[in-house]
Design an enzyme around this catalytic site. Structure first.
Site, PDB file in Angstrom:
ATOM      1  N   ARG B  51      -9.924  -1.123  -4.374  1.00 41.35           N
ATOM      2  CA  ARG B  51     -10.020  -1.536  -5.768  1.00 41.35           C
ATOM      3  C   ARG B  51      -8.694  -2.009  -6.350  1.00 41.35           C
ATOM      4  O   ARG B  51      -8.624  -3.042  -7.005  1.00 41.35           O
ATOM      5  CB  ARG B  51     -10.543  -0.393  -6.649  1.00 41.35           C
ATOM      6  CG  ARG B  51     -12.030  -0.372  -6.811  1.00 41.35           C
ATOM      7  CD  ARG B  51     -12.484   1.046  -7.033  1.00 41.35           C
ATOM      8  NE  ARG B  51     -12.079   1.842  -5.892  1.00 41.35           N
ATOM      9  CZ  ARG B  51     -12.789   1.906  -4.775  1.00 41.35           C
ATOM     10  NH1 ARG B  51     -13.903   1.269  -4.679  1.00 41.35           N
ATOM     11  NH2 ARG B  51     -12.354   2.614  -3.752  1.00 41.35           N
ATOM     12  N   THR B  52      -7.647  -1.247  -6.135  1.00 41.97           N
ATOM     13  CA  THR B  52      -6.379  -1.600  -6.782  1.00 41.97           C
ATOM     14  C   THR B  52      -5.899  -2.963  -6.278  1.00 41.97           C
ATOM     15  O   THR B  52      -5.547  -3.847  -7.065  1.00 41.97           O
ATOM     16  CB  THR B  52      -5.317  -0.513  -6.509  1.00 41.97           C
ATOM     17  OG1 THR B  52      -5.831   0.737  -6.939  1.00 41.97           O
ATOM     18  CG2 THR B  52      -4.025  -0.807  -7.245  1.00 41.97           C
ATOM     19  N   LYS B  80       8.732  -1.988  11.714  1.00 46.17           N
ATOM     20  CA  LYS B  80       9.955  -2.042  12.532  1.00 46.17           C
ATOM     21  C   LYS B  80      11.036  -1.125  11.970  1.00 46.17           C
ATOM     22  O   LYS B  80      12.153  -1.110  12.456  1.00 46.17           O
ATOM     23  CB  LYS B  80      10.494  -3.479  12.563  1.00 46.17           C
ATOM     24  CG  LYS B  80       9.530  -4.489  13.163  1.00 46.17           C
ATOM     25  CD  LYS B  80      10.131  -5.888  13.026  1.00 46.17           C
ATOM     26  CE  LYS B  80       9.108  -6.952  13.378  1.00 46.17           C
ATOM     27  NZ  LYS B  80       9.510  -8.268  12.852  1.00 46.17           N
ATOM     28  N   ARG B 101       2.055  -0.428  -3.517  1.00 45.59           N
ATOM     29  CA  ARG B 101       1.513   0.924  -3.300  1.00 45.59           C
ATOM     30  C   ARG B 101       2.227   1.496  -2.091  1.00 45.59           C
ATOM     31  O   ARG B 101       2.384   0.814  -1.076  1.00 45.59           O
ATOM     32  CB  ARG B 101       0.016   0.899  -3.045  1.00 45.59           C
ATOM     33  CG  ARG B 101      -0.471   2.251  -2.505  1.00 45.59           C
ATOM     34  CD  ARG B 101      -1.945   2.349  -2.411  1.00 45.59           C
ATOM     35  NE  ARG B 101      -2.535   2.423  -3.735  1.00 45.59           N
ATOM     36  CZ  ARG B 101      -3.835   2.597  -3.949  1.00 45.59           C
ATOM     37  NH1 ARG B 101      -4.658   2.713  -2.932  1.00 45.59           N
ATOM     38  NH2 ARG B 101      -4.310   2.650  -5.173  1.00 45.59           N
ATOM     39  N   HIS B 129      -0.330   7.059 -10.643  1.00 48.46           N
ATOM     40  CA  HIS B 129      -1.044   5.794 -10.461  1.00 48.46           C
ATOM     41  C   HIS B 129      -1.208   5.188 -11.857  1.00 48.46           C
ATOM     42  O   HIS B 129      -2.277   5.251 -12.471  1.00 48.46           O
ATOM     43  CB  HIS B 129      -2.410   6.083  -9.820  1.00 48.46           C
ATOM     44  CG  HIS B 129      -3.113   4.878  -9.299  1.00 48.46           C
ATOM     45  ND1 HIS B 129      -2.694   3.590  -9.554  1.00 48.46           N
ATOM     46  CD2 HIS B 129      -4.220   4.752  -8.519  1.00 48.46           C
ATOM     47  CE1 HIS B 129      -3.512   2.738  -8.961  1.00 48.46           C
ATOM     48  NE2 HIS B 129      -4.446   3.421  -8.325  1.00 48.46           N
TER      49      HIS B 129
END
Lengths: 155, 300
Positions: B51-52, B80, B101, B129
């Protein structure tokens, strides 16, 4: 204490940390990284009689002064110690170290998933939210640390 | 607002501004169709998201912008061993706004120290959030026409759910809100969050949902966060601690709303979807309007 009773000699230039609660001196040695610092000499006196606090430790550090961040961290693990700056065998300042409001560097966050514990170019920093009991909060991840979490980093 | 990392940094007026702008955009999206024309958004998702990520993409595309980024860190240089800071410096050079995120708490603060374009957190570990909270309050505001004098029950995993602190911080900015925090003892709201809202938001902590739900305006249900549990057995024990079904909601007022940040597993039964109180899919849809408002305020 009369000069004839002194366990270690006076220092020419550097820092004396006095009135350390007995047996906390080694913690301070670790906090200041003195074990690995070849630029200074260190004398440690453990369980010295003190009129004010019973037994105390004393650290004499020849050739080194403390940074403000180091003084702040010292205030976290041993508030109330006396910090003496010596130049040419003379005392140039003498202050009682208090618990700071903020501390930067020196400590690391106890949260294993705090980004500061990974390879990032940032200096961990903490707000002291309460002094009694001692509670700190990571400025990055918000994790709260207790006094025992701070002390455990220097055992 | 340079960066959006925590709701704590927003004032009541800034929250209301986003909510009202989201409403304006929803009512007349064509007016904003070119607002991000010529702009690029970097969407950096170091942790899975549906969703985000999609709603940020939808929000930016609806305003005429373009998007680059990754949704699988295995396909980026972080695999890496590249640091967050270096990735953000690079993304700052390639874009006009960054949405990130990350699974680490504190990653938002680290990123904001080097970002030279606005940085928006899409969730940082269990910490916060913020954009979810803004779409949550937008959903509540649309329903009740206010963000004060509300009684909100929060149910489920209040310890590891990152939407919880952000929503509590948002509700704490407005007057006379009351929250009831229902969770198994092991999944209570963290003490640091309670100390943040102390004196600003009236709260009660409990384990058992009350038999009578009629005083609630909002019942906000969360998933038990399997991926954050240190212990699989504990997860198995607690995952079905609360199951909201039509019989649990029997005493709820018809104008109470059931919200959930989604994804939902078993904590809300499918037959609740048909009840008048179900609002979680609408809530997810509101994410697009709220994120358009956030981007509009931060990028222009």
């Amino acid at each position: 204490m009369a000069k004839k009773d002194m366990i270690v000699n006076a220092i020419e230039n550097g820092t004396v940390i006095d009135r350390i609660p007995a047996s906390k001196s080694l913690m301070i040695v670790r906090l200041l990284g003195l074990e690995d610092d070849e630029t200074c000499s260190v004398a440690i006196a453990v369980r010295v009689k003190s009129n004010k606090i019973g037994l105390k430790d004393v650290l004499k550090i020849q050739g080194r002064n403390l940074s403000p961040d180091e003084v702040a961290a010292l205030g976290l693990i041993a508030p109330g110690v006396t910090l003496v700056t010596v130049r040419d065998y003379e005392v140039v300042s003498k202050t009682e170290v208090e618990i700071p409001n903020e501390v930067e560097g020196i400590l690391r966050c106890i949260n294993p998933t705090c980004a500061t514990n990974f390879r990032e170019p940032v200096v961990p920093s903490f707000q002291i939210t309460t002094k009694k009991p001692l509670l700190l909060r990571c400025n990055f991840c918000d994790r709260v640390m207790l006094e025992e979490n701070v002390l455990a980093q220097f055992i | 607002m340079d960066h959006l990392i925590s709701i704590k940094h927003l004032s009541k007026d800034e929250i209301l501004d986003i909510v009202q702008l989201a409403d304006k955009i929803e009512k007349n999206p064509s007016e904003y169709a070119d607002a991000m024309k010529g702009k690029i958004m970097a969407n950096l998702f170091f942790e899975p998201s549906t969703r985000t990520r999609l709603s940020f993409e939808s929000a930016f595309l609806r305003m005429g912008g373009q998007i680059l980024g990754f949704s699988d860190p295995a396909a980026s240089s972080s695999k890496k061993g590249e640091s967050i800071s270096d990735t953000i410096r690079m993304a700052s050079a390639y874009s006009d706004v960054i949405v990130m995120r990350h699974f680490l708490e504190g990653s938002g603060v680290v990123a904001s120290k080097v970002a030279s374009v606005p940085l928006i957190s899409g969730g940082t570990g269990i910490q916060e959030h913020p954009t979810q909270a803004l779409l949550d309050v937008f959903t509540i505001w649309k329903e009740f026409g206010r963000l004060d004098n509300l009684t909100v029950g929060l149910v489920g995993d209040l310890r590891y759910g990152r939407t919880i602190p952000s929503l509590l911080y948002a509700l704490s900015k407005f007057e006379n809100n009351r929250v009831f925090l229902y969770s198994p003892n092991q999944l209570r709201v963290r003490m640091s969050i309670l100390s943040d809202i102390d004196g600003k938001l009236s709260y009660e902590v409990g384990e058992k949902l009350p038999d009578d739900l009629k005083e609630f305006d909002v019942l906000y249900v969360t998933r038990v966060q399997k991926e954050r549990f240190p212990d699989e057995q504990m997860y198995e024990r607690l995952k079905d601690f609360y199951v909201i079904n039509p019989s649990v909601l029997e005493t709820a007022r018809e104008d109470m709303i059931v919200m959930h940040p989604l994804p939902r597993i078993t904590e809300i039964s499918y037959d609740v979807d048909e009840l008048p109180q179900a609002r979680y899919f609408q809530q997810a849809k509101n994410g697009v309007w709220a994120r358009m408002a956030i981007l509009y305020r931060m990028v222009r």
